[in-house]
Design a protein around this motif. Structure first.
Motif, PDB file in Angstrom:
ATOM      1  N   HIS A  12       0.821  -1.212   0.000  1.00  0.00           N
ATOM      2  CA  HIS A  12       0.000   0.000   0.000  1.00  0.00           C
ATOM      3  C   HIS A  12       0.855   1.262   0.000  1.00  0.00           C
ATOM      4  CE1 HIS A  12      -3.891  -1.905   0.229  1.00  0.00           C
ATOM      5  NE2 HIS A  12      -3.509  -2.644   1.259  1.00  0.00           N
ATOM      6  N   SER A  13       1.945   1.262   0.737  1.00  0.00           N
ATOM      7  CA  SER A  13       2.818   2.440   0.738  1.00  0.00           C
ATOM      8  C   SER A  13       3.491   2.599  -0.627  1.00  0.00           C
ATOM      9  CB  SER A  13       3.863   2.337   1.854  1.00  0.00           C
ATOM     10  OG  SER A  13       4.676   1.186   1.705  1.00  0.00           O
ATOM     11  N   GLY A  14       3.787   1.478  -1.288  1.00  0.00           N
ATOM     12  CA  GLY A  14       4.337   1.533  -2.643  1.00  0.00           C
ATOM     13  C   GLY A  14       3.346   2.134  -3.625  1.00  0.00           C
ATOM     14  N   ASN A  15       2.067   1.766  -3.483  1.00  0.00           N
ATOM     15  CA  ASN A  15       1.020   2.355  -4.326  1.00  0.00           C
ATOM     16  C   ASN A  15       0.933   3.861  -4.116  1.00  0.00           C
ATOM     17  OD1 ASN A  15       0.306  -0.172  -5.289  1.00  0.00           O
ATOM     18  ND2 ASN A  15      -1.400  -0.442  -3.873  1.00  0.00           N
ATOM     19  N   LEU A  16       1.042   4.276  -2.855  1.00  0.00           N
ATOM     20  CA  LEU A  16       0.987   5.705  -2.546  1.00  0.00           C
ATOM     21  C   LEU A  16       2.171   6.451  -3.147  1.00  0.00           C
ATOM     22  CD1 LEU A  16      -0.312   5.415   1.105  1.00  0.00           C
ATOM     23  CD2 LEU A  16      -1.312   6.916  -0.613  1.00  0.00           C
ATOM     24  N   ASP A  17       3.338   5.855  -3.051  1.00  0.00           N
ATOM     25  CA  ASP A  17       4.528   6.499  -3.616  1.00  0.00           C
ATOM     26  C   ASP A  17       4.402   6.659  -5.131  1.00  0.00           C
ATOM     27  OD1 ASP A  17       5.812   6.734  -1.171  1.00  0.00           O
ATOM     28  OD2 ASP A  17       6.900   4.846  -1.380  1.00  0.00           O
ATOM     29  N   LYS A  18       3.939   5.607  -5.792  1.00  0.00           N
ATOM     30  CA  LYS A  18       3.899   5.608  -7.252  1.00  0.00           C
ATOM     31  C   LYS A  18       2.676   6.326  -7.824  1.00  0.00           C
ATOM     32  CE  LYS A  18       3.819   2.494 -11.253  1.00  0.00           C
ATOM     33  NZ  LYS A  18       3.835   1.070 -11.688  1.00  0.00           N
ATOM     34  N   ASN A  19       1.489   5.951  -7.349  1.00  0.00           N
ATOM     35  CA  ASN A  19       0.243   6.452  -7.928  1.00  0.00           C
ATOM     36  C   ASN A  19      -0.412   7.569  -7.122  1.00  0.00           C
ATOM     37  OD1 ASN A  19       0.358   4.438 -10.005  1.00  0.00           O
ATOM     38  ND2 ASN A  19      -0.384   2.948  -8.503  1.00  0.00           N
ATOM     39  N   GLY A  20      -0.033   7.682  -5.847  1.00  0.00           N
ATOM     40  CA  GLY A  20      -0.620   8.715  -4.998  1.00  0.00           C
ATOM     41  C   GLY A  20      -1.831   8.262  -4.229  1.00  0.00           C
ATOM     42  N   PHE A  21      -2.249   6.991  -4.410  1.00  0.00           N
ATOM     43  CA  PHE A  21      -3.435   6.486  -3.707  1.00  0.00           C
ATOM     44  C   PHE A  21      -3.367   4.978  -3.586  1.00  0.00           C
ATOM     45  CE2 PHE A  21      -4.423   5.833  -8.110  1.00  0.00           C
ATOM     46  CZ  PHE A  21      -5.205   4.696  -8.136  1.00  0.00           C
ATOM     47  N   THR A  22      -4.189   4.447  -2.710  1.00  0.00           N
ATOM     48  CA  THR A  22      -4.360   3.001  -2.571  1.00  0.00           C
ATOM     49  C   THR A  22      -5.700   2.748  -1.910  1.00  0.00           C
ATOM     50  OG1 THR A  22      -3.240   0.944  -1.892  1.00  0.00           O
ATOM     51  CG2 THR A  22      -3.317   2.733  -0.277  1.00  0.00           C
ATOM     52  N   ILE A  23      -6.255   1.565  -2.106  1.00  0.00           N
ATOM     53  CA  ILE A  23      -7.533   1.187  -1.487  1.00  0.00           C
ATOM     54  C   ILE A  23      -7.331  -0.080  -0.672  1.00  0.00           C
ATOM     55  CG2 ILE A  23      -9.903   0.418  -1.875  1.00  0.00           C
ATOM     56  CD1 ILE A  23      -9.975   2.096  -4.400  1.00  0.00           C
ATOM     57  N   PRO A  85      -0.584   2.392  10.211  1.00  0.00           N
ATOM     58  CA  PRO A  85       0.762   1.946   9.823  1.00  0.00           C
ATOM     59  C   PRO A  85       1.156   2.363   8.402  1.00  0.00           C
ATOM     60  CG  PRO A  85      -0.452   0.161  10.883  1.00  0.00           C
ATOM     61  CD  PRO A  85      -1.437   1.246  10.603  1.00  0.00           C
ATOM     62  N   ILE A  86       0.182   2.417   7.500  1.00  0.00           N
ATOM     63  CA  ILE A  86       0.472   2.838   6.128  1.00  0.00           C
ATOM     64  C   ILE A  86       0.821   4.320   6.107  1.00  0.00           C
ATOM     65  CG2 ILE A  86      -0.491   3.106   3.806  1.00  0.00           C
ATOM     66  CD1 ILE A  86      -2.362   0.752   4.441  1.00  0.00           C
ATOM     67  N   VAL A  87       0.014   5.111   6.799  1.00  0.00           N
ATOM     68  CA  VAL A  87       0.241   6.559   6.821  1.00  0.00           C
ATOM     69  C   VAL A  87       1.558   6.886   7.525  1.00  0.00           C
ATOM     70  CG1 VAL A  87      -0.696   8.777   7.527  1.00  0.00           C
ATOM     71  CG2 VAL A  87      -2.239   6.975   6.773  1.00  0.00           C
ATOM     72  N   ALA A  88       1.839   6.179   8.618  1.00  0.00           N
ATOM     73  CA  ALA A  88       3.088   6.412   9.349  1.00  0.00           C
ATOM     74  C   ALA A  88       4.298   6.085   8.484  1.00  0.00           C
ATOM     75  CB  ALA A  88       3.109   5.580  10.630  1.00  0.00           C
ATOM     76  N   ARG A  89       4.160   5.097   7.585  1.00  0.00           N
ATOM     77  CA  ARG A  89       5.256   4.770   6.673  1.00  0.00           C
ATOM     78  C   ARG A  89       5.517   5.934   5.708  1.00  0.00           C
ATOM     79  NH1 ARG A  89       7.094   0.037   4.085  1.00  0.00           N
ATOM     80  NH2 ARG A  89       6.661  -1.031   6.071  1.00  0.00           N
ATOM     81  N   ILE A  90       4.455   6.609   5.270  1.00  0.00           N
ATOM     82  CA  ILE A  90       4.595   7.715   4.328  1.00  0.00           C
ATOM     83  C   ILE A  90       5.063   8.981   5.037  1.00  0.00           C
ATOM     84  CG2 ILE A  90       3.385   9.187   2.679  1.00  0.00           C
ATOM     85  CD1 ILE A  90       3.789   6.285   1.761  1.00  0.00           C
ATOM     86  N   ILE A 181      -7.014   5.653   0.618  1.00  0.00           N
ATOM     87  CA  ILE A 181      -5.948   6.444   1.234  1.00  0.00           C
ATOM     88  C   ILE A 181      -5.194   7.146   0.113  1.00  0.00           C
ATOM     89  CG2 ILE A 181      -3.913   6.389   2.734  1.00  0.00           C
ATOM     90  CD1 ILE A 181      -4.860   3.659   3.752  1.00  0.00           C
ATOM     91  N   TRP A 182      -4.918   8.462   0.287  1.00  0.00           N
ATOM     92  CA  TRP A 182      -4.208   9.162  -0.770  1.00  0.00           C
ATOM     93  C   TRP A 182      -3.287  10.248  -0.220  1.00  0.00           C
ATOM     94  CZ3 TRP A 182      -9.319  10.102   0.362  1.00  0.00           C
ATOM     95  CH2 TRP A 182      -9.719  11.428   0.557  1.00  0.00           C
ATOM     96  N   ASN A 183      -2.228  10.480  -0.988  1.00  0.00           N
ATOM     97  CA  ASN A 183      -1.306  11.572  -0.707  1.00  0.00           C
ATOM     98  C   ASN A 183      -2.080  12.880  -0.871  1.00  0.00           C
ATOM     99  OD1 ASN A 183       0.663  13.732  -1.244  1.00  0.00           O
ATOM    100  ND2 ASN A 183       2.185  12.097  -1.398  1.00  0.00           N
ATOM    101  N   SER A 184      -1.947  13.796   0.087  1.00  0.00           N
ATOM    102  CA  SER A 184      -2.772  15.005   0.052  1.00  0.00           C
ATOM    103  C   SER A 184      -2.472  15.909  -1.133  1.00  0.00           C
ATOM    104  CB  SER A 184      -2.595  15.790   1.356  1.00  0.00           C
ATOM    105  OG  SER A 184      -1.269  16.263   1.480  1.00  0.00           O
ATOM    106  N   ALA A 185      -1.359  15.685  -1.810  1.00  0.00           N
ATOM    107  CA  ALA A 185      -1.035  16.481  -2.993  1.00  0.00           C
ATOM    108  C   ALA A 185      -1.721  15.947  -4.249  1.00  0.00           C
ATOM    109  CB  ALA A 185       0.475  16.525  -3.207  1.00  0.00           C
ATOM    110  N   LEU A 186      -2.337  14.773  -4.172  1.00  0.00           N
ATOM    111  CA  LEU A 186      -3.004  14.170  -5.327  1.00  0.00           C
ATOM    112  C   LEU A 186      -4.194  15.024  -5.749  1.00  0.00           C
ATOM    113  CD1 LEU A 186      -2.961  11.389  -6.995  1.00  0.00           C
ATOM    114  CD2 LEU A 186      -4.899  10.758  -5.537  1.00  0.00           C
ATOM    115  N   TRP A 187      -4.330  15.254  -7.044  1.00  0.00           N
ATOM    116  CA  TRP A 187      -5.496  15.967  -7.555  1.00  0.00           C
ATOM    117  C   TRP A 187      -6.714  15.051  -7.411  1.00  0.00           C
ATOM    118  CZ3 TRP A 187      -4.115  18.609 -12.862  1.00  0.00           C
ATOM    119  CH2 TRP A 187      -2.975  19.416 -12.696  1.00  0.00           C
ATOM    120  N   HIS A 188      -7.747  15.522  -6.757  1.00  0.00           N
ATOM    121  CA  HIS A 188      -8.928  14.690  -6.526  1.00  0.00           C
ATOM    122  C   HIS A 188     -10.139  15.579  -6.232  1.00  0.00           C
ATOM    123  CE1 HIS A 188      -7.779  15.736  -2.434  1.00  0.00           C
ATOM    124  NE2 HIS A 188      -9.032  15.443  -2.084  1.00  0.00           N
ATOM    125  N   GLY A 189     -11.289  14.964  -6.185  1.00  0.00           N
ATOM    126  CA  GLY A 189     -12.515  15.679  -5.830  1.00  0.00           C
ATOM    127  C   GLY A 189     -13.677  14.719  -5.809  1.00  0.00           C
TER     128      GLY A 189
END
Length: 279
Positions: A12-23, A85-90, A181-189
């Motif tokens: 999941h942390s890898g997904n966040l790093d690469k794509n900016g989100f994970t489910i 744990p995922i968020v703490a990793r990021i 879960i997504w990186n707060s810089a990800l464009w979303h709405g």
């Protein structure tokens, strides 16, 4: 709630790093899911909370801010062993809870403009992760009822989206009980709710320990209620010290105000200890 394995956290942390989100699918146990739904309905009814007044928040959307001040059921969200744990990793283990709010677009709610959650912070993009958001699905999230839309990889862009700009997006469809879960810089709405039913979700937003929280947890939550929280939640609400210095009160950890003992040394004390060890 179940705990994630090391490999799941890596994935999941890898997904966040690469794509900016994970489910995280089927993350919320049925009993807790029912508890959160009931608590949300109770709070809205008791406090007569209606639709928001601004177009960005959604004039057909019920938003309830500062959930920890309203019902004890919500205390289980920020400390979730599936998300934290995922968020703490990021970010890092000294992260804080930035806000906890319900976002429930009703029938006829228009799509929300694409944005980054941290775009009000004046940092050049791209930058290190400073905040991570999560959306707890209390009902199914579908394209028809306005599931969150996003631009994959946009957390790495060097600019923010134009307000009301038109961009190609993907839809975060997920069943009730799942968590986006997504990186707060990800464009979303939020998407457009074209159905006759409300789409219910709870946004649990975390920030790095050195970033100011969206909601002022220390003033917004009654002190007597905070004193009943488990220690980890108290720390997430800001009764903690980042790197042994940021957030201290008279060189002491504010957790002591809640009757807790300070865990470690303040930065200056730690520096003296390190100096003594070198002698």
């Amino acid at each position: 709630m179940r705990e994630l394995s090391a490999s799941e956290i890596d994935q999941h942390s890898g997904n966040l790093d690469k794509n900016g989100f994970t489910i995280v699918k089927n993350a919320i146990p049925p009993v807790l899911l029912s508890e959160l739904r009931e608590a949300l309905a109770e709070v809205q009814s008791t406090h007569d909370i209606g639709y928001s007044e601004t177009s960005f928040e959604g004039t057909r959307t019920v938003r309830i801010y500062n959930l920890l001040a309203y019902h004890r059921a919500f205390e289980k969200i920020p400390v979730s062993p599936v998300v934290l744990p995922i968020v703490a990793r990021i970010l890092d283990s000294e992260l804080q809870l930035s806000s906890l709010s319900a976002i429930c677009p009703g029938p006829g709610q228009e799509a929300q403009p694409l944005h980054g959650d941290n775009q009000m912070i004046p940092l050049p993009r791209p930058h290190i992760p400073i905040a991570v958001n999560s959306m707890w699905a209390l009902t199914d999230f579908t394209e028809e009822n306005g599931a969150t839309r996003f631009v994959p990889g946009s957390h790495l862009f060097d600019h923010n989206p134009d307000y009301d700009g038109q961009y190609e997006t993907e839809c975060a469809e997920m069943s009730a009980g799942s968590i986006l879960i997504w990186n707060s810089a990800l464009w979303h709405g939020g998407g457009e709710n074209q159905t006759d039913k409300r789409r219910d979700g709870i946004a649990c937003y975390y920030c790095a320990g050195w970033v100011r929280q969206q909601e002022n947890q220390q003033l917004g939550i009654p002190f007597d209620r905070i004193k009943q929280f488990p220690r980890r939640l108290q720390e997430l609400c800001g009764f903690s010290v980042y790197r042994g210095v940021y957030g201290h009160i008279d060189n002491r950890d504010p957790i002591q105000m809640l009757g807790r003992e300070q865990k470690g040394k303040m930065v200056w004390q730690a520096s003296d200890s390190a100096k003594e060890r070198k002698k």
